[in-house]
Design an enzyme around this catalytic site. Structure first.
Site, short mmCIF file in Angstrom:
data_model
loop_
_atom_site.label_atom_id
_atom_site.label_comp_id
_atom_site.label_asym_id
_atom_site.label_seq_id
_atom_site.Cartn_x
_atom_site.Cartn_y
_atom_site.Cartn_z
N GLU A 77 -43.40 14.93 43.79
CA GLU A 77 -42.22 14.23 43.27
C GLU A 77 -41.22 13.97 44.38
OE1 GLU A 77 -41.19 13.41 40.08
OE2 GLU A 77 -41.81 14.96 38.70
N ASP A 78 -40.43 12.91 44.24
CA ASP A 78 -39.33 12.70 45.17
C ASP A 78 -38.19 13.66 44.85
OD1 ASP A 78 -38.72 11.42 42.76
OD2 ASP A 78 -37.94 9.60 43.69
N ASP A 81 -35.05 16.84 38.92
CA ASP A 81 -33.66 16.84 38.49
C ASP A 81 -33.58 17.61 37.16
OD1 ASP A 81 -31.00 16.13 38.53
OD2 ASP A 81 -31.32 14.06 37.95
N PHE A 130 -25.30 12.65 44.16
CA PHE A 130 -26.19 11.50 44.03
C PHE A 130 -26.68 11.16 45.43
CE2 PHE A 130 -27.31 7.03 43.76
CZ PHE A 130 -28.13 7.06 42.64
N VAL A 131 -28.00 11.06 45.58
CA VAL A 131 -28.58 10.81 46.89
C VAL A 131 -29.53 9.61 46.84
CG1 VAL A 131 -28.32 13.15 47.81
CG2 VAL A 131 -30.35 12.57 46.46
N ARG A 143 -34.42 2.86 48.96
CA ARG A 143 -35.62 3.68 48.96
C ARG A 143 -36.24 3.80 50.35
NH1 ARG A 143 -38.31 4.94 44.26
NH2 ARG A 143 -37.68 3.15 43.04
#
Length: 170
Positions: A77-78, A81, A130-131, A143
């Site tokens: 996963e990136d 969250d 937030f990134v 991206r």
């Protein structure tokens, strides 16, 4: 960070592993991770979409092409969250009888966790920020940045291209 994660995954899966990348955000990280690993690996991809707005449920848009029965599988996963995506994918894939199933994430943001899921391999843990970059995006933008950058989500809501000029200077 990627080299550390590659060494950890390699040490835990000496017989090889199937890396199951979650499209699209995982692609830059997955590519670097696979190149840095010292074991035999195969790569396949999954794609998901929200099931319905506001429910937190997801649905599978693209399934793996490879059979995972009896294999060691690492979901890549990136970002983890809320954990809902990873939890959903683990539930779906565990029904296919992999020998071992784990989750590797570039970014872990446990402050927003809604599911009782802890990734097995974590690149970096961040607070409630937030990134963007290195696969993480805002409405398809940013991206491709080679770094992880903190962004102001309120600014991006006003103008999704707000950081484009600053981040893409040559």
């Amino acid at each position: 960070m990627v080299e550390r994660l590659a060494a950890e995954v390699s040490a835990d899966h000496a017989d090889g592993v199937l890396l199951a990348g979650v499209l699209r955000g995982s692609v830059p990280f997955l590519a670097d991770l696979a190149r840095a690993m010292s074991i035999r690996s195969r790569i396949d991809f999954l794609a998901i979409a929200p099931y319905s707005p506001g429910t937190g449920r997801v649905r599978l848009l693209k399934d793996l092409d490879l059979d995972i029965g009896g294999r060691d599988v690492v979901i890549v996963e990136d970002i983890v969250d809320t954990g809902l995506t990873s939890e959903f994918l683990c539930a779906q894939l565990s029904r296919r009888n992999p020998r071992n199933l784990s989750v590797c994430t570039f970014v872990d943001r446990p402050a927003r966790r809604a599911a009782p899921l802890e990734p097995d391999y974590v690149g970096i843990e961040i607070p409630e920020e937030f990134v963007v970059g290195y696969g993480l995006d805002y409405e398809g933008r940013y991206r491709n940045l080679p770094v992880l950058a903190t962004a102001n989500s309120a600014v991006l809501k006003e103008d999704p291209d707000a950081y484009v000029a600053a981040l893409y200077r040559f």
